[in-house]
Write an enzyme that holds these catalytic residues in place. Sequence first.
Site, short mmCIF file in Angstrom:
data_model
loop_
_atom_site.label_atom_id
_atom_site.label_comp_id
_atom_site.label_asym_id
_atom_site.label_seq_id
_atom_site.Cartn_x
_atom_site.Cartn_y
_atom_site.Cartn_z
N LYS A 235 -22.62 -18.82 -27.05
CA LYS A 235 -22.45 -17.65 -26.17
C LYS A 235 -21.77 -16.50 -26.91
CE LYS A 235 -23.97 -19.53 -22.39
NZ LYS A 235 -24.57 -19.45 -21.16
N LYS B 47 -33.76 -23.68 -25.12
CA LYS B 47 -33.76 -24.13 -23.72
C LYS B 47 -34.20 -22.99 -22.80
CE LYS B 47 -29.78 -24.16 -21.52
NZ LYS B 47 -28.49 -24.46 -20.90
N LYS C 222 -31.41 -19.26 -17.63
CA LYS C 222 -31.46 -18.33 -16.50
C LYS C 222 -31.26 -16.89 -16.92
CE LYS C 222 -28.03 -20.15 -14.20
NZ LYS C 222 -27.67 -21.36 -14.93
N1 AQP Z 1 -33.79 -25.63 -19.33
C1 AQP Z 1 -33.01 -26.60 -18.85
N2 AQP Z 1 -33.47 -27.87 -18.85
C2 AQP Z 1 -32.70 -28.86 -18.36
N3 AQP Z 1 -31.46 -28.68 -17.85
C3 AQP Z 1 -30.98 -27.44 -17.85
N4 AQP Z 1 -29.80 -26.92 -17.44
C4 AQP Z 1 -29.79 -25.59 -17.62
N5 AQP Z 1 -30.97 -25.20 -18.17
C5 AQP Z 1 -31.72 -26.32 -18.33
C6 AQP Z 1 -28.69 -27.72 -16.90
O1 AQP Z 1 -28.22 -27.13 -15.72
C7 AQP Z 1 -26.85 -27.45 -15.56
C8 AQP Z 1 -26.08 -26.27 -15.06
O2 AQP Z 1 -26.36 -25.16 -15.82
P1 AQP Z 1 -25.39 -23.93 -15.89
O3 AQP Z 1 -25.97 -22.80 -15.18
O4 AQP Z 1 -24.02 -24.27 -15.44
O5 AQP Z 1 -25.27 -23.70 -17.43
P2 AQP Z 1 -26.28 -23.42 -18.57
O6 AQP Z 1 -26.63 -24.72 -19.18
O7 AQP Z 1 -25.60 -22.41 -19.44
O8 AQP Z 1 -27.56 -22.80 -17.88
P3 AQP Z 1 -28.41 -21.54 -18.34
O9 AQP Z 1 -29.59 -21.48 -17.46
O10 AQP Z 1 -28.64 -21.54 -19.81
O11 AQP Z 1 -27.46 -20.38 -17.91
P4 AQP Z 1 -27.06 -19.10 -18.72
O12 AQP Z 1 -28.34 -18.45 -19.12
O13 AQP Z 1 -26.26 -18.26 -17.79
O14 AQP Z 1 -26.25 -19.58 -19.87
C9 AQP Z 1 -26.35 -27.97 -16.89
O15 AQP Z 1 -26.11 -29.36 -16.74
C10 AQP Z 1 -27.49 -27.72 -17.82
O16 AQP Z 1 -27.61 -28.73 -18.80
#
Ligand code: AQP
Length: 336
Positions: free
Chosen positions: A116, A198, A201
């Site tokens: 990040k 990955k 969002k």
């Molecule tokens: N693409 C993915 N495939 C499988 N699992 C996923 N998770 C997120 N993206 C995928 C899982 O969702 C849980 C919660 O996610 P989060 O929003 O708390 O954190 P993150 O992993 O940082 O999700 P994003 O979508 O990548 O958010 P941003 O873009 O804001 O950083 C976690 O258990 C994660 O593994």
Amino acid sequence: MENERKKVMLSGIKPSGDLTLGSYLGPLHHWPEMIEEYDCYYFMADLHAITVRQNPADLRRRTLEQLAQYIACGLDPEKCTLFIQSHVHQHAELGWVLNCYAMFGELSRMTQFKDKSAKNADNINGGLFTYPSLMAADILLYQPDFVPVGEDQKQHVELARNIVQRFNGVYGEVFRMPEPYIPKVGARIMSLTNPAAKMSKSDNGDTGRVTLMDDPSVIMKQFKRAITDSDTERCVRYDKENKPGVANLMTIYSSATGKSFDEIEKEFDGQGYGKFKPAVGEAVVEMLRPIQEEAKRIMADKAYLEGVYRAGAEKAEYIASKTLRKVYKKVGFLPR
Ligand code: AQP
């Protein structure tokens, strides 16, 4: 009595962007089945979302939409506790206390912090660094037995476990030791345009995202332009190393239809990607259709949603305040 206690489980997602197919097929899809067996707490992690700058109106909208989508995905608020993280002030308070029990070296090693920081070089704030202490607080407030996490959050749960050991070592059995629970079928969904990353969002540079509420025409377009590979055989075969794009599409198709990789390979034998990609898109459209309809219906009923998050916060706060009271007493804070 301890042996009558239903095992507790907890998880949350940041409303940092619209929920994606990755959010669904990774964690969310598996949450409803846990409700029967465990006492489940599911929350909108809005405190975590602001480690990256958010537009306030968007954050509010997405938090509510996320709640509606949780319910539409099968999280019955009568059977589990659904709440918004910032509504339960004990998260921030315990987060601060645990910051004092998380070591600089430990926090520096977190890969999410490194990722990040690289992505937000102009906003490497303290919250981004201490995120795992808040996450430890999220977990430990509810004394859960298990925390379902994606592979990428495992390191944070390990840190929470270190904090438990350190804290309990000084003050006695204050926190229950949580076990990371990585669902076997909890697929990790990759970006459709960059299968090395990955599906996220909030990565604005990523055009390979499908959100839970995308229109069927958008979903079909996204899948038709998904990256596969450039080899000449152009066959649908699961080979994560050499054909990561195809493997990702197969994972999505398998999750959406319940078919095994073998069955999928047979189904598209000799057909190339021209048939396969739209078939994946159609399977996703069909999988999401009932969720989308239900989420729209729920979203239109604001009074219902308010009732859900108020009741959820009250229930969560009851448990969270018990843990925090104990912690405050142990560390030596004078009661008011
Ligand atoms: N693409 C993915 N495939 C499988 N699992 C996923 N998770 C997120 N993206 C995928 C899982 O969702 C849980 C919660 O996610 P989060 O929003 O708390 O954190 P993150 O992993 O940082 O999700 P994003 O979508 O990548 O958010 P941003 O873009 O804001 O950083 C976690 O258990 C994660 O593994």
